[in-house]
Design an enzyme around this catalytic site. Structure first.
Site, mmCIF file in Angstrom:
data_model
loop_
_atom_site.group_PDB
_atom_site.id
_atom_site.type_symbol
_atom_site.label_atom_id
_atom_site.label_comp_id
_atom_site.label_asym_id
_atom_site.label_seq_id
_atom_site.Cartn_x
_atom_site.Cartn_y
_atom_site.Cartn_z
ATOM 1 N N HIS A 170 28.212 40.970 -38.650
ATOM 2 C CA HIS A 170 29.116 40.913 -39.802
ATOM 3 C C HIS A 170 28.519 41.564 -41.049
ATOM 4 O O HIS A 170 29.216 41.692 -42.059
ATOM 5 C CB HIS A 170 29.587 39.483 -40.078
ATOM 6 N N SER A 191 22.070 36.110 -43.928
ATOM 7 C CA SER A 191 22.718 36.631 -42.719
ATOM 8 C C SER A 191 21.982 37.859 -42.215
ATOM 9 O O SER A 191 21.746 38.808 -42.966
ATOM 10 C CB SER A 191 24.171 37.028 -43.024
#
Length: 312
Positions: free
Chosen positions: A140, A267
């Site tokens: 992502h 992330s």
């Protein structure tokens, strides 16, 4: 005789550019390198880092030495998962430690990311080197899904990669990349178990930064294994790297769960073990939860893709 339809694996790679041929190595464990310069000290008994608790131009590639202001920018995960709030989380008391000497390995082998999406919105994330021109991150971070914002979904436009960043300091500079990889399980389906990808730099940094290794391990070796997690969270001072360590709590076929504290912005960071003084990734950090954070497990299929994405 009818044609038999070809089965496409959800780990089948996809990229935003025309692919070049690459070779898949059959090894199941790749050892990283520390590169030139000082190395961070290790607690060999626990298999953790000893972090003190202290509160130009090159060919056609421009190396930026001025750190961008990323204050207030959200984690790239928000682009794909909003309004879900728990994508990375503090488990109980926040026990993260700020890393100060980012010039040392392994901290310089991790990078702060400034991500520009297709609609020119900007986000932050983290990544880690497996070769001089290849960084691994969450899927992502390179491919946005389900944003519900016109023009935002799909491949991001560019990512500024800043290894060893320390606030306003870029000790090794920053290079902007525009070649990205993920797999069909994430890019086409948006499945969390396939949330991993790669950033390919147009050229290597002049300095030898070092790399992380990565390996495929059975459940019984991963269960209760001490893992280390460090990245660039958005709840701390802009561009600072924070570290925590915890034992693996649960292992599933495609995920590894641990209670190491993380926050949005981390992330894509590396989840690694220390084995024989080598840092070896076992997962790619991507998600949070009420009782555990988690990363995409390095399985045989993930391992093979990482090998094929390596560029010198």
């Amino acid at each position: 005789m009818p044609n038999t339809p070809q089965v496409v694996s959800l780990h089948t790679p996809m990229t935003n550019i025309v692919a070049t041929e690459s070779t898949v190595n059959a090894l199941r464990e790749t050892i990283g390198s520390a590169g030139v310069g000082e190395e961070q000290e290790i607690d060999e008994t626990e298999g953790t880092e000893l972090v003190p608790r202290i509160i130009r131009e090159m060919g056609m590639v421009q190396i930026d030495f001025k750190a961008p202001d990323t204050t207030g920018l959200a984690d790239i995960g928000v682009a794909s998962f909003q309004p879900v709030p728990l994508r990375e989380a503090i488990i109980g008391t926040d026990e993260r430690i700020q890393v100060k000497d980012n010039r040392k390995y392994p901290w310089r082998a991790s990078a702060s990311l400034l991500i520009t999406a297709a609609d020119n919105s900007q986000w932050v994330g983290s990544a880690w080197f497996i070769s001089p021109r290849t960084l691994i991150t969450a899927g992502h971070c390179v491919y946005i899904k389900h944003s519900d914002i016109p023009g935002r979904d799909g491949w991001v436009k560019k990512i500024q990669v800043m290894p060893g960043r320390n606030g306003n300091e870029l000790p090794f500079g920053g290079i902007t990349a525009s070649e990205f990889w993920t797999v069909q399980g994430w890019g086409d389906k948006g499945l969390e178990n396939y949330d991993y990808g790669a950033i390919i730099l147009p050229a290597a940094f002049p300095q030898e930064l070092g790399t992380f290794g990565y390996g495929v391990y059975p459940d019984d070796e991963l269960n209760k294994l001490m893992v280390n997690v460090a990245g660039y969270p958005s709840d701390k001072s802009s561009g600072t790297i924070w570290y925590d360590k915890r034992n693996v709590g649960t292992v599933k076929a495609d995920k590894v769960y641990y209670a190491a504290d993380t926050y949005g912005g981390q992330s894509g960071t590396v989840v690694y073990r220390i084995k024989d003084r080598k840092r070896i990734a076992v997962a790619i950090h991507a998600y949070g939860g009420l009782t555990a954070n988690s990363g995409t497990r390095i399985t045989d299929q993930v391992y093979n893709n990482l090998e094929s994405w390596k560029r010198d």
